[in-house]
Design a protein around this motif. Structure first.
Motif, PDB file in Angstrom:
ATOM      1  N   ASN A   4       0.831  -1.203   0.000  1.00  0.00           N
ATOM      2  CA  ASN A   4       0.000   0.000   0.000  1.00  0.00           C
ATOM      3  C   ASN A   4       0.869   1.258   0.000  1.00  0.00           C
ATOM      4  N   ARG A   5       2.024   1.144   0.692  1.00  0.00           N
ATOM      5  CA  ARG A   5       2.931   2.283   0.783  1.00  0.00           C
ATOM      6  C   ARG A   5       4.343   1.783   1.039  1.00  0.00           C
ATOM      7  N   ARG A  34       3.539   0.488  -5.561  1.00  0.00           N
ATOM      8  CA  ARG A  34       2.268   0.311  -4.869  1.00  0.00           C
ATOM      9  C   ARG A  34       1.392  -0.712  -5.600  1.00  0.00           C
TER      10      ARG A  34
END
Length: 283
Positions: A4-5, A34
């Motif tokens: 996600n990050r 990502r």
């Protein structure tokens, strides 16, 4: 798990059930973006920070501190949890990482690390201190930076306060500092240097530690055998007088009130030290 990050080359954040999870592993984010899937064999550590504030602080630390410092600290935390068989408070990821990195940088710049509470920490938090010793050896192995034993004491205190439902760092340092003051006062009044590897010292320190804890928690009682009280007061006059003066100091300086029963037991511990000063045999 999908990324996600990306925090750095070795740390990423994934989302599962709307919960952000921090995943660590050597090169885990190398050439990744990502939404890319993380290879399971790259995952070395997974943990959740439920406190949003701690999560934000940790991501800031990751942005600001050298990756090597973050990785070595996480390895220390893993070793601590494995050795103590308990989960440490999530704040340890922020507090210890920041502390270890700062200690490493100070040593690199030629500053000396000192810990005036080292002897007390060594006795009171023996398991944590052993982890601290492991930590400074591990740092030397991984980063070729030699940290002194004093630093093992600092690390031990961080680990102790990070135990779930444990005391805060301020509470632990305050108690340890008070104990250090009491030992110094005993040495001054008896005109003796207490041998810090002696059984008498360890017994005294442990007793004082639990006494202070019981006072703070309101668990001490005034119950005491009057005959025993009279016997100790008359037979060990110097030790008893030192105990009284310590109790007065605790009351005046910290508002800690020791009951008569505690004076009796404290006198017996001090008497052992006084006897050793006169050439008695260590029990």
């Amino acid at each position: 798990m999908r990324i996600n990050r990306i925090l750095n080359n070795n740390v990423v954040v994934v989302k599962e059930d709307n919960e952000e999870i921090i995943v660590m592993g050597s090169g885990i984010a190398f050439r990744k973006s990502r939404n890319d899937i993380i290879a399971p064999d790259k995952i070395e550590k997974v943990f959740v920070m439920k406190d949003k504030g701690e999560y934000e602080k940790f991501t800031q630390i990751i942005d600001q501190l050298p990756e090597a410092h973050i990785i070595v600290t996480e390895e220390i935390i893993t070793q601590a949890e494995k050795t103590l068989k308990t989960k440490l408070n999530e704040h340890i990821h922020v507090a210890l990482t920041d502390h270890v990195s700062f200690a490493i940088e100070r040593v690199k710049q030629g500053y000396q690390i000192q810990n005036k509470l080292l002897n007390e920490i060594r006795v009171l938090y023996a398991a944590e201190f052993e982890i601290g010793l492991w930590a400074i050896r591990h740092i030397e192995d991984k980063l070729l930076i030699h940290l002194p034993e004093d630093e093992a004491g600092h690390i031990a205190l961080h680990i102790h306060t990070a135990k779930m439902n444990g005391t805060t760092m301020n509470q632990a340092m305050n108690t340890t500092s008070i104990l250090n003051d009491l030992i110094v006062k005993i040495e001054q009044k008896l005109k003796v240097k207490v041998e810090q590897d002696s059984i008498s010292y360890q017994r005294l320190l442990t007793h004082l530690n639990f006494a202070l804890r019981r006072v703070a928690e309101g668990q001490l009682t005034q119950d005491v055998d009057e005959d025993m009280h009279h016997l100790v007061k008359e037979k060990h006059k110097t030790a008893y007088q030192v105990s009284v003066e310590l109790a007065e100091y605790l009351d005046a300086a910290y508002n800690y009130t020791l009951p008569t029963s505690e004076l009796v037991y404290l006198s017996l511990h001090i008497q052992r030290i006084e006897r050793n000063k006169k050439g008695g045999v260590e029990e």
